[in-house]
Design a protein around this motif. Structure first.
Motif, short mmCIF file in Angstrom:
data_model
loop_
_atom_site.label_atom_id
_atom_site.label_comp_id
_atom_site.label_asym_id
_atom_site.label_seq_id
_atom_site.Cartn_x
_atom_site.Cartn_y
_atom_site.Cartn_z
N GLY A 72 -19.26 57.23 40.11
CA GLY A 72 -20.43 57.13 39.24
C GLY A 72 -20.84 58.51 38.76
O GLY A 72 -20.02 59.28 38.29
N LEU A 73 -22.15 58.82 38.90
CA LEU A 73 -22.71 60.08 38.42
C LEU A 73 -23.35 60.85 39.56
O LEU A 73 -24.10 60.28 40.35
N LEU A 74 -23.05 62.13 39.61
CA LEU A 74 -23.70 63.04 40.56
C LEU A 74 -24.15 64.28 39.80
O LEU A 74 -23.35 64.93 39.14
N ASP A 75 -25.44 64.56 39.87
CA ASP A 75 -26.02 65.71 39.19
C ASP A 75 -26.77 66.52 40.24
O ASP A 75 -27.78 66.06 40.76
N GLY A 76 -26.26 67.71 40.58
CA GLY A 76 -26.96 68.50 41.57
C GLY A 76 -26.10 69.57 42.21
O GLY A 76 -25.16 70.08 41.61
N LYS A 77 -26.44 69.89 43.46
CA LYS A 77 -25.72 70.89 44.23
C LYS A 77 -24.89 70.19 45.30
O LYS A 77 -25.40 69.31 45.99
N ILE A 78 -23.64 70.63 45.44
CA ILE A 78 -22.70 69.98 46.34
C ILE A 78 -22.10 71.01 47.27
O ILE A 78 -21.67 72.07 46.82
N ASP A 79 -22.05 70.68 48.56
CA ASP A 79 -21.38 71.51 49.55
C ASP A 79 -20.58 70.56 50.44
O ASP A 79 -21.12 69.95 51.35
N CYS A 80 -19.30 70.40 50.12
CA CYS A 80 -18.45 69.43 50.82
C CYS A 80 -17.06 70.03 51.07
O CYS A 80 -16.60 70.87 50.31
N ASN A 94 -23.46 72.54 40.54
CA ASN A 94 -22.74 73.58 41.28
C ASN A 94 -22.10 72.98 42.51
O ASN A 94 -22.73 72.21 43.23
N MET A 95 -20.84 73.36 42.74
CA MET A 95 -20.09 72.74 43.81
C MET A 95 -19.36 73.80 44.64
O MET A 95 -18.71 74.68 44.09
N LYS A 96 -19.49 73.68 45.97
CA LYS A 96 -18.69 74.44 46.93
C LYS A 96 -17.79 73.44 47.63
O LYS A 96 -18.26 72.38 48.06
N TYR A 97 -16.51 73.77 47.77
CA TYR A 97 -15.55 72.83 48.32
C TYR A 97 -14.38 73.57 48.97
O TYR A 97 -14.15 74.73 48.69
N ASN A 98 -13.64 72.84 49.80
CA ASN A 98 -12.36 73.34 50.30
C ASN A 98 -11.22 72.73 49.50
O ASN A 98 -10.26 73.40 49.18
N GLU A 99 -11.32 71.43 49.23
CA GLU A 99 -10.30 70.73 48.45
C GLU A 99 -10.99 69.96 47.34
O GLU A 99 -11.99 69.29 47.57
N LEU A 100 -10.43 70.04 46.13
CA LEU A 100 -11.00 69.37 44.97
C LEU A 100 -9.91 68.62 44.23
O LEU A 100 -8.87 69.20 43.91
N VAL A 101 -10.15 67.33 43.97
CA VAL A 101 -9.24 66.52 43.17
C VAL A 101 -10.05 65.87 42.07
O VAL A 101 -11.07 65.23 42.34
N ILE A 102 -9.61 66.06 40.82
CA ILE A 102 -10.25 65.40 39.69
C ILE A 102 -9.18 64.55 39.01
O ILE A 102 -8.21 65.08 38.47
N GLU A 103 -9.38 63.24 39.06
CA GLU A 103 -8.42 62.34 38.43
C GLU A 103 -8.55 62.42 36.91
O GLU A 103 -9.57 62.87 36.37
N GLU A 104 -7.51 61.93 36.23
CA GLU A 104 -7.55 61.87 34.78
C GLU A 104 -8.77 61.07 34.35
O GLU A 104 -9.08 60.03 34.94
N ASP A 105 -9.49 61.56 33.38
CA ASP A 105 -10.73 60.99 32.86
C ASP A 105 -11.94 61.22 33.77
O ASP A 105 -13.04 60.81 33.45
N GLY A 106 -11.75 61.85 34.91
CA GLY A 106 -12.89 62.29 35.72
C GLY A 106 -13.48 63.52 35.05
O GLY A 106 -12.77 64.30 34.41
N GLN A 111 -20.27 74.75 37.85
CA GLN A 111 -19.58 75.85 38.49
C GLN A 111 -19.02 75.37 39.82
O GLN A 111 -19.73 74.77 40.62
N GLY A 112 -17.75 75.64 40.03
CA GLY A 112 -17.10 75.29 41.28
C GLY A 112 -16.58 76.52 41.99
O GLY A 112 -15.97 77.39 41.36
N ILE A 113 -16.87 76.60 43.28
CA ILE A 113 -16.41 77.74 44.08
C ILE A 113 -15.71 77.20 45.31
O ILE A 113 -16.28 76.39 46.06
N ARG A 114 -14.48 77.64 45.51
CA ARG A 114 -13.75 77.23 46.69
C ARG A 114 -14.22 78.05 47.88
O ARG A 114 -14.27 79.28 47.82
N LYS A 115 -14.56 77.38 48.96
CA LYS A 115 -15.05 78.07 50.16
C LYS A 115 -13.95 78.98 50.70
O LYS A 115 -12.80 78.60 50.78
#
Length: 148
Positions: A72-80, A94-106, A111-115
């Motif tokens: 769905g929709l997520l608007d905010g700060k993410i730390d996962c 804004n997103m902090k992550y270790n692993e990120l997968v964006i499917e086609e059409d996602g 701003q994304g920052i890898r931990k």
């Protein structure tokens, strides 16, 4: 052993928190279990093992979890640790992550920052050089030739 043998027992059981379609919650959730959202949630979700946002789900706020799956929709700060944006998912913020997968059409806007990443951008340095090259001739034209 059978299905109900000792080998299959969990030492800790964490239930799922479900926010159903048509439900709107404003506030905060702290859980070691999972959260599934098909409705609307505004606020903070902390320490969850798994957060999934269904196709009709909408979250505006801060999220801290081990795993995040967005349809769905997520608007905010993410730390996962692991973030998956599925084909119909939209993430803004804004997103902090270790692993990120964006499917086609996602979709991801923000701003994304890898931990733990040690990558650094040199773009600002190069941009300054480019601007100096581009602006120098233009400034000379504006101010006219210098006479002694």
């Amino acid at each position: 052993m059978g299905i109900f043998g000792k080998a299959n027992k969990r030492t800790v059981q964490n239930g799922a928190t479900v926010i159903a379609h048509g439900t709107c919650i404003i506030g905060g959730i702290t859980t070691e279990g999972s959260v599934h959202i098909d409705g609307k949630f505004e606020g903070v979700i902390l320490e969850a093992d798994m957060i999934s946002i269904g196709k009709t789900g909408e979250v505006i706020g801060d999220i801290k979890a081990n795993n995040l799956i967005v349809s769905g929709l997520l608007d905010g700060k993410i730390d996962c640790n692991q973030v998956q944006i599925l084909s119909e998912g939209k993430v803004i913020g804004n997103m902090k992550y270790n692993e990120l997968v964006i499917e086609e059409d996602g979709k991801f806007e923000g701003q994304g920052i890898r931990k733990g990443s040690n990558l650094t951008s040199k773009y600002d340095e190069v941009e300054n050089k480019i601007n100096n090259i581009i602006l120098s001739p233009a400034q000379q034209i504006e101010h006219g030739p210098k006479n002694s």
